[in-house]
Design an enzyme around this catalytic site. Structure first.
Site, PDB file in Angstrom:
ATOM      1  N   GLY B 114       3.093   7.734   2.058  1.00  0.00           N
ATOM      2  CA  GLY B 114       3.801   8.670   1.193  1.00  0.00           C
ATOM      3  C   GLY B 114       5.114   9.101   1.806  1.00  0.00           C
ATOM      4  N   SER B 115       5.589   8.321   2.773  1.00  0.00           N
ATOM      5  CA  SER B 115       6.892   8.576   3.379  1.00  0.00           C
ATOM      6  C   SER B 115       6.993   9.977   3.968  1.00  0.00           C
ATOM      7  CB  SER B 115       8.006   8.341   2.349  1.00  0.00           C
ATOM      8  OG  SER B 115       7.891   7.058   1.798  1.00  0.00           O
ATOM      9  N   TYR B 126      -5.780   6.701  -2.023  1.00  0.00           N
ATOM     10  CA  TYR B 126      -6.186   6.639  -0.622  1.00  0.00           C
ATOM     11  C   TYR B 126      -7.678   6.829  -0.441  1.00  0.00           C
ATOM     12  CZ  TYR B 126      -1.372   6.088   0.543  1.00  0.00           C
ATOM     13  OH  TYR B 126      -0.104   5.582   0.630  1.00  0.00           O
ATOM     14  N   SER B 190       2.577   2.890   5.563  1.00  0.00           N
ATOM     15  CA  SER B 190       3.873   3.557   5.406  1.00  0.00           C
ATOM     16  C   SER B 190       4.026   4.632   6.485  1.00  0.00           C
ATOM     17  CB  SER B 190       3.965   4.101   3.974  1.00  0.00           C
ATOM     18  OG  SER B 190       5.023   4.990   3.804  1.00  0.00           O
ATOM     19  N   PHE B 237      11.219  -1.945  -6.049  1.00  0.00           N
ATOM     20  CA  PHE B 237      10.741  -0.567  -6.174  1.00  0.00           C
ATOM     21  C   PHE B 237      11.396   0.427  -5.216  1.00  0.00           C
ATOM     22  CE2 PHE B 237       7.514  -2.007  -8.989  1.00  0.00           C
ATOM     23  CZ  PHE B 237       6.842  -3.067  -8.411  1.00  0.00           C
ATOM     24  N   ASP B 288       9.567  -6.063   1.351  1.00  0.00           N
ATOM     25  CA  ASP B 288       9.793  -4.668   1.722  1.00  0.00           C
ATOM     26  C   ASP B 288      11.161  -4.595   2.418  1.00  0.00           C
ATOM     27  OD1 ASP B 288       9.766  -2.074   2.730  1.00  0.00           O
ATOM     28  OD2 ASP B 288       7.719  -2.213   3.526  1.00  0.00           O
ATOM     29  N   GLY B 319       2.861  -1.422  -1.366  1.00  0.00           N
ATOM     30  CA  GLY B 319       1.714  -1.011  -2.162  1.00  0.00           C
ATOM     31  C   GLY B 319       0.785  -2.131  -2.601  1.00  0.00           C
TER      32      GLY B 319
END
Lengths: 538, 344
Positions: B114-115, B126, B190, B237, B288, B319
């Site tokens: 979720g950065s 999750y 992430s 994305f 990515d 993702g």
């Protein structure tokens, strides 16, 4: 603190005997994309492509005016994020993007496993059965079988105490009262070694008392709540002050009522439990500030009769009238004294056909659930006349707990965890005597759940999932509470010093909980017009 | 302006199944609504939109879960996932912390992605992933609900990770019979992958063993603009602009992306030579845009003599591991299973 939503002891038996089955009103679940359901989104497989197209449109619009978009986020009211199609559409409407001409980009070739060169989507891999693939969001299945627990690290004697409580409850259920009694003694001894000022020790003490009362009075005994209506009101008021549950209830209900009353000049609120009328000043003030001016507001407050000759309902009404006058809201009050909600008849409310009616029930409906599921049980009767009033909105707030199961042990266990969590949240309260009296308020509820039976047991809490089924079955449909209500509820919480409360959205309903356990849930409903209703009424 | 604001929609449609595209695009859309240009975050809306699921003591597909408050002061919650055993298909609610059974029982401490700003341990995506990990690794999974940016910047997430690590390591009920120790793996996707690295570093510094790190599309970065960032900006994305926003939200104010949290092997990084850093499994998605940083991370581990296996999934986007509908997913799950079980 330990929190536990118990499972029904035999799957399938907990759906109860609602007079009308809810299945006929439910859309087919089998078309829902199982993988997205696992991620929390309900999208029909047949609609995936459309949803994708709309997402694309939204992205394009976003690219064109990014500043508008973040403004949009602050202003837009969003509903039910699980319903992805609906959510995307509501955003699109905000942007008022004209639909593009149909593009040929979206060619799906699910039949072949190869990626078709000109197709914009890769064909999905053949679906092998996977974990959660077949999950539908049919509440009937998923939520009946749910157990949630939040635990904090407790000392060993705390765990032992819980063990013994469970064993004792089991003995009570099986009728082994002599063993139960000796366990009570042991537990009271153990209590001296456990911190009873906070934590599990404190709530355990109340449960031991309640069990003890149950054993020594025999089944069917125990007074309703102990204490007079006057006492109850005082305790309620302190519970209101000590923790945010009731404030959340009032706030969320008022927000929904305010929106439902939009555009109406004559409005009538029916409050199923007036108490000190704590909910209504805020609504009166909000109506006073309404653009276009306030409506004529009638409030009918239901409450128990005052034994000592006072007319406490009228006193509250006068105070509210005073407030309304001070903000120039035309206001009329009527009190309806009734010891039980099921004694109230609709004619007593004197609803005028021209008014917009809001029925407000804060933790009252569960009191109508007799343990006997008879055809004309009080809940059915009351829901039926509410529906007959054709209210613009019915706001329902209930404890998010399963305290109405037939099996005593299940009920006991559920209550142990629910009230542990609630007491835990109360630790954060620093004001006295509010905290102490709030604890007594909760203690009385515990007493009723654990030591009372039959008509004396009025605290028959049921979880939101059950209320949804019950209310849908009775001819109501849910009005969704949106992101603005959510945000305002969240902001309300930040006024409390205690971190740990959380608001959650669940398919159009909001709940307030402590850490990850919801303890109280708010929903809003509207009567489905009779000509829309395909279900047979009871 | 560096990078392109235009989102090239056609390309990402070619490489992912329809439902994955819908899922990730709706996240992207939602996330765009939440990030404000002034660096603040619309947390209320974020919580409203996030799809969450409760823990469930009733086993579903052989896995049950419960939440534990491990630090009252910070409100740090973890969700614990355990396999239901044949002997006890319905766990006793009082004995959630019954000792694990087995000579060797891997315990995976998982940090969700979720950065650093989005999602929670109880986010549906999750919860699903953690349940899967229990099954494929025959492990207990502890998912940490760490504090998020921008309200809680570096080093809060790492501190929470460390608190959870110490807690797990000190649970007698999580000890493997063979050596009465807790066999810990750190995993994350992430930002969670980034946290796993930093918690591992702290663990080994404190003399506690970590058996392995599993990093799924870990979030790393740096001040420089790499080739992959320029080439893939906005294509699948993710844009550079949003990556920058998240680093600005997480790193201490005034710091740039060469801060060691972001760039552990960069100019301000620290060598791991001579440190007993665990073996790593690093999964990099070929689509990515930050892959050059992830590959640099792998290189950094190698140069320091650390054991690392790189899984480069050429056609994978971010993702890909959220839905079990593509080959990359299954390949990676198999590798993770192998990685954890090879500890005997």
């Amino acid at each position: 603190m330990l929190r536990y939503d118990s499972t029904s002891s035999s799957a399938g038996s907990s759906s109860g005997s609602l007079s009308s089955s809810s299945s006929s009103s439910k859309p087919p679940q089998q078309d829902i994309d199982g993988l997205l359901a696992g991620a929390g989104y309900k999208v029909r497989s047949s609609e995936l492509r459309q949803v994708a197209q709309r997402l694309e449109r939204l992205e394009t619009a976003m690219g064109n005016s990014p500043a508008d978009f973040s403004q949009l986020a602050s202003d837009a009211i969003l509903y039910n994020p699980s319903d992805l199609a609906c959510w995307v559409d509501s955003l699109l409407t905000e942007f008022a993007e004209p639909p593009p001409t149909c593009s040929s980009d979206f060619i799906v070739d699910p039949v072949n496993n190869q990626t078709v060169v000109n197709s914009a989507w890769t064909a999905a891999e053949p679906h092998t059965p996977q974990v959660h693939q077949n999950i539908t969001y049919d509440e009937q299945q998923s939520l009946d079988n749910q157990l949630t627990v939040v635990t904090a690290m407790e000392e060993d004697s705390g765990i032992r105490l819980v063990h013994m409580l469970m064993t004792c409850a089991e003995c009570v259920q099986s009728g082994d009262l002599s063993l139960a009694t000796s366990l009570i003694d042991d537990m009271q001894g153990l209590l001296t070694h456990v911190n009873t000022v906070c934590g599990i020790g404190k709530v355990a003490g109340h449960f031991i008392d309640a069990l003890s009362r149950r054993i020594f009075q025999g089944m069917g005994g125990g007074s309703v709540n102990g204490g007079s209506a006057f006492e109850n009101e005082i305790l309620y008021h302190h519970f209101y002050e000590a923790c945010p549950y009731l404030k959340f209830a009032h706030f969320t209900a008022n927000q929904a009522i305010l929106e439902a009353f939009d555009g109406h000049d004559c409005v009538h609120v029916v409050d199923f439990n007036l108490m000190h009328g704590l909910q209504w000043p805020a609504l009166i003030q909000a109506l006073a500030l309404r653009p276009g001016g306030p409506p004529l507001l009638r409030l009918t407050g239901i409450g128990p009769p005052s034994p000592d000759g006072r007319d406490s309902l009228r006193e509250i009404g006068l105070r509210l009238a005073e407030l309304a006058r001070s903000v120039n809201v035309r206001f009329a009050f009527r009190g309806v004294a009734a010891s039980r909600l099921e004694d109230v008849k609709p004619w007593m409310l004197q609803v005028n056909p021209k008014e917009a009616v809001a029925v407000n029930s804060i933790m009252q409906l569960h009191r109508l659930l007799g343990c006997e599921q008879t055809r004309d049980s009080p809940i059915d009767t009351v829901l039926s006349w509410i529906r007959g009033l054709n209210p613009k909105i019915m706001t329902v707030v209930e404890q998010e707990a399963n305290h109405n199961q037939p099996g005593f042990l299940d009920r006991f266990t559920e209550a142990l965890y629910y009230y542990s969590t609630m007491f835990d949240s109360l630790e954060a309260c620093r004001i006295q005597p509010e905290k102490a009296l709030a604890e007594i308020y909760i203690q009385r509820e515990i007493g009723n759940v654990v030591s009372c039976e039959g008509s004396a047991r009025v605290e028959r809490h049921e979880p939101l999932a059950k209320w949804r089924r019950r209310l849908s079955g009775a001819g109501f449909r849910a009005l969704r509470l949106g992101s603005n209500a959510f945000k305002q509820a969240s902001m309300l919480l930040t006024l409390f010093s205690a971190e740990g409360y959380s608001v959650e959205e669940n398919e159009g309903c909001l709940s307030l909980g402590w850490h990850s356990s919801p303890l109280i849930a708010a929903s809003a409903w509207q009567a489905v017009p009779a000509w829309d209703n395909h279900m047979s009424s009871s | 302006m560096a990078g392109s604001n235009e989102v090239n929609l056609n390309e990402c449609k070619m490489v992912v199944p329809l439902n994955t595209w819908v899922l990730i695009s709706s996240f992207k859309l939602a996330y765009n609504l939440l990030r404000r240009p002034d660096g603040t975050f619309n947390r209320h809306l974020a919580e409203f939109l996030d799809r969450k699921v409760p823990a469930n003591l009733n086993p579903v597909d052989g896995v049950f879960s419960f939440d534990v408050l491990i630090d009252r002061a910070t409100g740090l919650l973890c969700r614990i996932y355990r396999p239901a055993t044949a002997e006890e298909p319905e766990p006793n609610i009082v004995e959630l912390e019954k000792p694990v059974v087995g000579d060797v029982v891997p315990v995976i401490i998982f940090f969700h992605g979720g950065s650093f700003a989005h999602s929670s341990a109880n986010s549906a995506i999750y919860d699903t992933l953690c349940r899967r990990l229990v099954g494929i690794c025959k492990a207990v999974v502890v998912s940490v609900n760490y504090r998020r940016a921008p309200e809680n910047r570096y080093p809060c997430a790492y501190d929470d990770g460390w608190t959870a690590f110490k807690w797990v390591n000190s649970r007698s009920w999580l000890q493997s019979r063979k050596d009465s120790k807790v066999h810990i793996y750190l995993a994350g996707d992430s930002s969670g992958g980034n946290i796993a690295h930093h918690v591992a570093a702290r663990a080994v510094e404190s003399g506690i063993d970590v058996l392995g790190n599993i990093l799924l599309n870990p979030m790393f970065g740096g001040q420089e603009r790499t080739e992959s960032e320029k080439r893939l900006d906005g294509k699948y994305f993710v844009t550079l602009r949003d990556r920058d926003w998240y680093w600005r939200a997480f790193l201490p104010e005034g710091e740039n992306r060469d801060h060691p949290a972001c760039n552990p092997f960069g100019p301000n990084g620290r060598s791991l030579e001579g440190i007993k850093f665990p073996k790593s499994l690093v999964v990099v998605a070929g689509l990515d845009l930050i892959q050059d940083w992830q590959l640099a991370y792998v290189e950094g581990l190698r140069k320091a003599g650390k054991e690392v296996k790189l899984l480069y999934m050429e056609q994978a986007t971010i993702g890909f591991y959220l839905l079990p509908n593509n080959n990359h997913f299954h390949t990676v799950m198999d590798e993770i299973s192998e990685f954890v079980s090879s500890d005997c």
